[in-house]
Each structure stands twice: as C-alpha cells, then as structure tokens.
Enzyme design. Structure first.
Site, PDB file in Angstrom:
ATOM      1  N   LYS A  37      40.554  32.490 -16.025  1.00  0.00           N
ATOM      2  CA  LYS A  37      39.369  31.494 -16.468  1.00  0.00           C
ATOM      3  C   LYS A  37      38.560  31.322 -15.424  1.00  0.00           C
ATOM      4  O   LYS A  37      39.153  31.010 -14.276  1.00  0.00           O
ATOM      5  CB  LYS A  37      40.183  30.435 -17.117  1.00  0.00           C
ATOM      6  CG  LYS A  37      39.414  29.476 -18.216  1.00  0.00           C
ATOM      7  CD  LYS A  37      39.512  29.758 -19.752  1.00  0.00           C
ATOM      8  CE  LYS A  37      38.590  29.169 -20.523  1.00  0.00           C
ATOM      9  NZ  LYS A  37      39.006  29.420 -21.909  1.00  0.00           N
ATOM     10  N   GLY A  47      35.494  17.722 -37.509  1.00  0.00           N
ATOM     11  CA  GLY A  47      34.562  18.445 -36.723  1.00  0.00           C
ATOM     12  C   GLY A  47      34.331  20.061 -37.334  1.00  0.00           C
ATOM     13  O   GLY A  47      35.215  20.747 -37.591  1.00  0.00           O
ATOM     14  N   VAL A  48      32.883  19.796 -38.262  1.00  0.00           N
ATOM     15  CA  VAL A  48      32.554  20.927 -38.559  1.00  0.00           C
ATOM     16  C   VAL A  48      31.180  21.524 -38.019  1.00  0.00           C
ATOM     17  O   VAL A  48      30.234  21.634 -38.205  1.00  0.00           O
ATOM     18  CB  VAL A  48      32.144  20.779 -40.156  1.00  0.00           C
ATOM     19  CG1 VAL A  48      32.966  20.651 -40.939  1.00  0.00           C
ATOM     20  CG2 VAL A  48      31.438  19.243 -40.272  1.00  0.00           C
ATOM     21  N   GLY A  49      31.825  21.959 -36.637  1.00  0.00           N
ATOM     22  CA  GLY A  49      30.863  22.763 -35.868  1.00  0.00           C
ATOM     23  C   GLY A  49      31.075  24.370 -36.031  1.00  0.00           C
ATOM     24  O   GLY A  49      31.211  24.726 -37.395  1.00  0.00           O
ATOM     25  N   VAL A  69      33.621  26.549 -35.526  1.00  0.00           N
ATOM     26  CA  VAL A  69      34.706  27.058 -36.467  1.00  0.00           C
ATOM     27  C   VAL A  69      34.816  26.423 -37.353  1.00  0.00           C
ATOM     28  O   VAL A  69      35.440  26.735 -38.588  1.00  0.00           O
ATOM     29  CB  VAL A  69      35.768  27.010 -35.222  1.00  0.00           C
ATOM     30  CG1 VAL A  69      36.986  27.537 -35.981  1.00  0.00           C
ATOM     31  CG2 VAL A  69      35.574  27.596 -33.915  1.00  0.00           C
TER      32      VAL A  69
HETATM   33  P1  NAD Z   1      31.427  23.257 -31.537  1.00  0.00           P
HETATM   34  O1  NAD Z   1      30.848  22.405 -30.556  1.00  0.00           O
HETATM   35  O2  NAD Z   1      30.443  24.283 -32.461  1.00  0.00           O
HETATM   36  O3  NAD Z   1      31.987  22.242 -32.770  1.00  0.00           O
HETATM   37  C1  NAD Z   1      32.573  20.923 -32.368  1.00  0.00           C
HETATM   38  C2  NAD Z   1      32.171  20.001 -33.520  1.00  0.00           C
HETATM   39  O4  NAD Z   1      32.950  18.797 -33.356  1.00  0.00           O
HETATM   40  C3  NAD Z   1      30.600  19.674 -33.679  1.00  0.00           C
HETATM   41  O5  NAD Z   1      30.000  19.548 -34.962  1.00  0.00           O
HETATM   42  C4  NAD Z   1      30.679  17.963 -33.040  1.00  0.00           C
HETATM   43  O6  NAD Z   1      29.659  17.391 -33.321  1.00  0.00           O
HETATM   44  C5  NAD Z   1      31.918  17.779 -33.505  1.00  0.00           C
HETATM   45  N1  NAD Z   1      32.563  16.647 -32.955  1.00  0.00           N
HETATM   46  C6  NAD Z   1      32.727  16.129 -31.578  1.00  0.00           C
HETATM   47  N2  NAD Z   1      33.115  15.058 -31.498  1.00  0.00           N
HETATM   48  C7  NAD Z   1      33.468  14.522 -32.496  1.00  0.00           C
HETATM   49  C8  NAD Z   1      34.146  13.465 -32.814  1.00  0.00           C
HETATM   50  N3  NAD Z   1      34.707  12.561 -31.830  1.00  0.00           N
HETATM   51  N4  NAD Z   1      34.269  13.152 -34.177  1.00  0.00           N
HETATM   52  C9  NAD Z   1      33.965  14.284 -35.153  1.00  0.00           C
HETATM   53  N5  NAD Z   1      33.376  15.327 -34.971  1.00  0.00           N
HETATM   54  C10 NAD Z   1      33.202  15.455 -33.719  1.00  0.00           C
HETATM   55  O7  NAD Z   1      32.586  23.770 -31.173  1.00  0.00           O
HETATM   56  P2  NAD Z   1      33.631  25.140 -31.761  1.00  0.00           P
HETATM   57  O8  NAD Z   1      33.034  26.468 -31.234  1.00  0.00           O
HETATM   58  O9  NAD Z   1      33.431  24.799 -33.300  1.00  0.00           O
HETATM   59  O10 NAD Z   1      35.128  24.669 -31.397  1.00  0.00           O
HETATM   60  C11 NAD Z   1      35.731  23.722 -31.651  1.00  0.00           C
HETATM   61  C12 NAD Z   1      37.170  23.776 -30.985  1.00  0.00           C
HETATM   62  O11 NAD Z   1      37.827  24.718 -31.477  1.00  0.00           O
HETATM   63  C13 NAD Z   1      36.988  23.287 -29.597  1.00  0.00           C
HETATM   64  O12 NAD Z   1      38.094  22.491 -29.217  1.00  0.00           O
HETATM   65  C14 NAD Z   1      37.207  24.794 -29.093  1.00  0.00           C
HETATM   66  O13 NAD Z   1      37.745  24.844 -27.859  1.00  0.00           O
HETATM   67  C15 NAD Z   1      37.992  25.378 -30.158  1.00  0.00           C
HETATM   68  N6  NAD Z   1      38.087  26.838 -30.167  1.00  0.00           N
HETATM   69  C16 NAD Z   1      37.091  27.449 -30.602  1.00  0.00           C
HETATM   70  C17 NAD Z   1      37.071  28.780 -30.689  1.00  0.00           C
HETATM   71  C18 NAD Z   1      35.750  29.664 -31.300  1.00  0.00           C
HETATM   72  O14 NAD Z   1      36.079  30.772 -31.271  1.00  0.00           O
HETATM   73  N7  NAD Z   1      34.770  28.894 -31.107  1.00  0.00           N
HETATM   74  C19 NAD Z   1      38.221  29.485 -30.372  1.00  0.00           C
HETATM   75  C20 NAD Z   1      39.339  28.883 -30.152  1.00  0.00           C
HETATM   76  C21 NAD Z   1      39.411  27.447 -29.973  1.00  0.00           C
END
Ligand code: NAD
Length: 343
Positions: free
Chosen positions: A81, A178-180, A182
């Site tokens: 990493k 969290g509906v980002g 993923v």
């Molecule tokens: P992202 O930033 O797109 O989504 C995160 C979401 O969480 C956002 O919509 C944000 O507004 C919301 N959020 C943040 N703080 C919050 C809170 N206190 N309460 C409610 N909502 C909140 O990130 P992502 O890429 O969707 O990843 C989400 C998680 O999954 C992270 O922990 C990441 O490390 C993990 N992850 C992601 C992937 C991937 O393929 N993107 C793979 C493995 C693990």
C-alpha cells in the site's frame, strides 16, 4: 518505536521512502507479505498527515490489511500500500503523480498500485505514463464499486443462509449506512433481490437518489442504528461498530463494505456477546481487489464477477468454522489467512 522494530514485530518485508525534489513527491510504500504474489494495493494521498511517522504507520497498517484481503480471497497477490504526503501549499498534482509513477516503476513490480482515498482515475493516468505497475485504469477494469457491492451482496446471502436458514434475501430487512459509490450499488443489488432497505447518509442528494431509484426508506443515522432489522451494512467510514453504535444495534448480523468496521477487536467481542454475527469486512468487500487483480491478469469482466461470486463460499466456510470452533468469524478468517501464508 523504531522502524525496524515496527517491521519485525508486524511481519513486514519493507518500507520504501520515495522522494523527488523536482515535483516535491514524498511517498511511502509499505510492503507486508508477498509470499503469494506481488503487493497490490491502492495509493492514499493526503495533506493531513501530522508527521512522517504517522504516514509510515498508515502505509504499514494498510499494507497488512491487503495481505489478509488478498490471501482470503484467493488472489495471487500480497500486501502493499502507498501513501503520498501531499504538500500543504500549492503544488503541481500531475507532476507529483508522474514522479510517483517513476518511483513505482523503480520497485520493479514488487508493488502494483491503484486508486484509494484521495486519488482519482485521472491521477492513475498520470502514474501510468511512467510505470506499467498500475491497475484500475479507466478504459480497463474501471470503477471497482459495482463489483465490490456484488461481493457484499453475495456475502449477505451466505450470512442469511447461516442466520435465517436460506440465502434468499427476499423480504429481509437491511439497513445501509452510506450510499456512496459502493453503498448505492449495494442498494441496487438488494433491490434486485427483493430485500427491504433503509438508508442513511450525510449527503441528502445520495439519499434522494436511493429513494427515487430503488424505493428505499430514508432515516437519520440514529434511527438507522436503533432500527430492528435483519442485517446492518456499514458502507461509509471505518469504525462503524463503536461504543455508541454497539449499544443501539438491534440486528442479527453486520455485513457491509466499509473497511475496518470494528473500531477495536473488543467491539468484535461485544458484538458476539450480544448475539450479533459479524462478517469480517475484508472478506465481504474483496470484490474491488478481485476486480483489479483480474485486470492485472488480463481483464475479463465475467471472470471478475465469477470470482467475486465465490465470496459466498468464503463466508460460508468462515461461518461454518466459527460455529464449529466457537471462535468469532473475524478470528477464523485471520487464521485461514495465516494458514495460507504458512502453507
Ligand atoms: P464513498 O466516499 O463513495 O461513499 C461513502 C459514503 O458515506 C458517502 O456517500 C458519504 O456521504 C457517506 N458518509 C460519510 N460519513 C458518513 C456518516 N457519518 N454517516 C452517513 N454517511 C456517511 O466511498 P465508497 O467507495 O463507497 O467506499 C465506502 C466504504 O467501502 C469505505 O470504507 C471504503 O474503504 C470501502 N471499500 C470500498 C471499495 C470500493 O470498491 N469503492 C472496496 C472495498 C472497500
């Protein structure tokens, strides 16, 4: 603690400090265990590290996590990493990432990079100008989030099989924090499987999208944590299972996408004491890694999904062994990794 003590105690192979006076690059590549293949893991770029020691500790901790994720997912890669300490003032981002590309190339393939928090597909385009050791590129495997979400849905099916006697998610009540990237794709997967879904996010636009697109119910975070539901899916930041949320949760299982969901191992013990099944995060969310590993091998979307589908089998094995041994699922998963690394 001295760097050598940190490396020796944590079973690390190396820490590389990479710099370039012209661009101002200050990067750290942590290498944990490459017994199963070259290190593969994202690059985190932040301007907020308080010290070099903090950045090194972050790179090492994250590299170790990648060893475990890759080994359990059966991906032929090890733990690596990178962390870039971005300058605090103005700087030329393109030049920093170009020189980072040269630095990655200089490691000769021991470490393969990709995106992570604070880096974008555009940054990786700059990296690739100077190294072949980069994946997650726009026109190749692209955004890993849909594959990650698919893997989490498969993990939930295995969870449902153990907790509710059937892998069918139809009618199960799932709460998603969290509906980002993923989380939104996970909601789509759940919608397709007929689950009943509640969501919460600090971003109102994302919540609105989930409501209109997938007919979910929006609630605030406190209500989401208190809700009586079947599965809770943390998909925002790490540390979702902490002293505050633990006392509120009224679910049968926790299975989500976020990394490092348990604030500490004590929180895993407490979940178990409360009779809540915890699905190890790095087992459930390995789809993104499987996807980029497939890109390294020659990208084939169908193969990436087929391999990600096997997360069902991995979780099934972890939960079966946990039941038989009396160990918690996260302890079983760690042991399975350690057996693979030793074997
Ligand atoms: P992202 O930033 O797109 O989504 C995160 C979401 O969480 C956002 O919509 C944000 O507004 C919301 N959020 C943040 N703080 C919050 C809170 N206190 N309460 C409610 N909502 C909140 O990130 P992502 O890429 O969707 O990843 C989400 C998680 O999954 C992270 O922990 C990441 O490390 C993990 N992850 C992601 C992937 C991937 O393929 N993107 C793979 C493995 C693990």
């Amino acid at each position: 603690m001295s760097y050598f003590t940190q490396l020796l105690e944590g079973g690390y192979e190396a820490v590389h400090l990479l710099s370039d006076s012209k661009s101002g690059l200050r990067a750290i590549v942590g290498m944990h265990n490459t017994r199963l293949g070259p290190g593969l893991g994202g690059t985190r770029a932040l301007a907020t590290y308080a010290s070099e020691e903090e950045a090194v500790a972050d790179a090492l901790r994250l590299a170790r996590g990648m060893t475990y994720k890759a080994a359990l997912a059966g991906v032929p890669h090890g733990g690596g990493k990178a962390v870039i300490m971005l300058p605090r003032g103005s700087f030329d981002r393109e030049k920093i990432f170009e020189s980072f590309g040269r630095a990655v190339e200089s490691l000769g393939g021991r470490y393969i990079t990709t995106e992570d928090s604070g880096t974008s597909p555009d940054d990786m385009e700059h990296v690739r100008r100077h190294t072949k050791y980069v994946v997650g590129l726009k026109e190749r495997s692209g955004d890993p989030s849909p594959v990650t979400a698919y893997g989490v849905a498969r993990a939930m099916e295995a969870t449902a099989k153990h907790v509710f006697g059937s892998p069918d998610l139809k009618g199960l009540r799932v709460t998603v924090l969290g509906v980002g990237h993923v989380g939104m794709y996970l909601v789509k997967e759940l919608h397709q499987r007929g689950a009943k879904v509640w969501v919460s996010d600090i971003n109102p636009a994302s919540v609105q999208h989930a409501v209109t697109q997938y007919g979910v119910t929006a609630v605030d975070a406190d209500a989401l944590h208190r809700m009586e539901a079947d599965i809770y899916a943390p998909c925002a930041l790490g540390g979702a299972i902490n002293d505050t949320t633990l006392s509120l949760l009224n679910v049968k299982a926790v299975c989500g996408a976020a990394n490092n969901q348990l604030l500490t191992s004590r929180h895993g013990e407490q979940l178990a004491r409360r009779g809540i099944l915890y699905v190890p995060d790095y087992a459930a969310n390995a789809g993104g890694l499987i996807n980029v590993a497939q890109e390294w091998a020659g990208y084939d979307r169908d193969k990436a999904y087929a391999r990600t589908s096997l997360i069902f089998d991995t979780i099934d094995t972890v939960l079966t062994r946990a039941k038989e041994s009396g160990l918690r699922p996260e302890q079983v998963a760690d042991r399975m990794v350690e057996e693979r690394l030793a074997g």
